[in-house]
Design a protein around this motif. Sequence first.
Motif, short mmCIF file in Angstrom:
data_model
loop_
_atom_site.label_atom_id
_atom_site.label_comp_id
_atom_site.label_asym_id
_atom_site.label_seq_id
_atom_site.Cartn_x
_atom_site.Cartn_y
_atom_site.Cartn_z
N LYS A 272 -57.30 146.53 87.44
CA LYS A 272 -57.98 147.12 86.29
C LYS A 272 -57.39 146.70 84.95
O LYS A 272 -58.02 146.89 83.91
N ALA A 273 -56.17 146.19 84.95
CA ALA A 273 -55.55 145.75 83.70
C ALA A 273 -56.05 144.36 83.34
O ALA A 273 -56.08 143.47 84.19
N SER A 274 -56.43 144.16 82.10
CA SER A 274 -56.90 142.86 81.64
C SER A 274 -56.35 142.58 80.25
O SER A 274 -56.74 143.23 79.27
N GLY A 275 -55.41 141.64 80.16
CA GLY A 275 -54.83 141.30 78.87
C GLY A 275 -54.08 142.44 78.24
O GLY A 275 -54.06 142.57 77.01
N VAL A 276 -53.41 143.27 79.07
CA VAL A 276 -52.71 144.42 78.54
C VAL A 276 -51.51 144.76 79.43
O VAL A 276 -51.53 144.50 80.64
N LYS A 277 -50.47 145.30 78.82
CA LYS A 277 -49.29 145.79 79.54
C LYS A 277 -49.28 147.31 79.49
O LYS A 277 -49.42 147.90 78.41
N TYR A 278 -49.09 147.94 80.61
CA TYR A 278 -48.94 149.38 80.65
C TYR A 278 -47.49 149.74 80.31
O TYR A 278 -46.55 149.18 80.91
N VAL A 279 -47.31 150.67 79.37
CA VAL A 279 -45.97 151.12 78.99
C VAL A 279 -45.93 152.64 78.97
O VAL A 279 -46.96 153.32 78.89
N PHE A 280 -44.70 153.18 79.03
CA PHE A 280 -44.51 154.62 79.17
C PHE A 280 -43.47 155.11 78.17
O PHE A 280 -42.36 154.57 78.11
#
Length: 352
Positions: free
Chosen positions: A334-342
Amino acid sequence: MKEAIVSKGPSVRIVDSPIPEPNDDQVLIKVVVSGSNPKDWKLPNLFGDAINQGDDIAGIVEKVGANVFEFKPGDRVAAFHEMRTPGGSYAEYAIAWQHTTFHIPAETTFEEAAAIPLAAMTAAVALYQRLGLPQPWSPEAAAAASTPTPLIIYGAASAVGIYAVQLAQRSNIHPLLCVAGRARDHVERFIDRAKGDVVVDYREGDEAVVSALVAAAGQSGGVRHALDAVSEGSSIANIGEVFRRVAQASGGGAANGKVTFVLGGEKQGLPEGVEKSITMVGCVHKEAKDFGYVFFRYFARGLQEGWFKGQRTEVVPGGLGGIETALTNLRDGKASGVKYVFRIAETEGVGK
């Protein structure tokens, strides 16, 4: 401190753990923002263990070991934690070796910084250690400005891909033959069409991708280098077919060149004569320590000067409590051209 333990699934549980202690060559960092990577869900499935999988740290130095000379408590830093060792970034405090820690400029947010360490270093290792392309400060890079050096970057919108595009630009490597999909517009912002760079949409089908890459490569005398930041599905066979057709177009000789992959496993579909390698970013904690030391500081300089940008980020709500959702999204593509961060401070129970 609160710490997230990732197991097969992915499944994540939050536990209370002691604050880790740095050795003489390490830095203890209070994590402000942690990044995530696909390996964070893949490795638990592969090895069946349950550990803190986080490796992308952005935060403030809390404590340094006796041999640490570049950092002091209070410094704003980012760091690449040594994979599969204690003290990962999915926690309130994390451990990093001093040579894989770097200062971040005042204008760089912790969110942007957390997207950089593992993926950007993977791109650097791929381009310069595996493909043997000229490093940005080398005489060869200066000479490359007048000599086309076509480079395929398959998965150019991924974090590894977008960092590879930026580093290749610094090395005067053109044309960049990029393959992307939903986030192709994101890639367009980093390339230079005037130098022959292109973005090919993989959603148009394998034959369209191969034909477009061969056509673009043919305008610059062929292609001999490829970074496959996808390394699964049709990317391997498509790159192999590009090398095969380019060789045929240039006289029917044997295909030659270099391809590096970011995932291991069998690589079917490459013609004989094409050298293949696996890019393992963990080498900067082993035999390539000097390489890692130099390039992490080069990233910091690029951030300060403005020519190096972190991958786009999406802050997942809940701090450590959002990791399972993010890793599930990564698993499901589901991620496209993005980094998940917390943001660690958003974790339930932190600061109480």
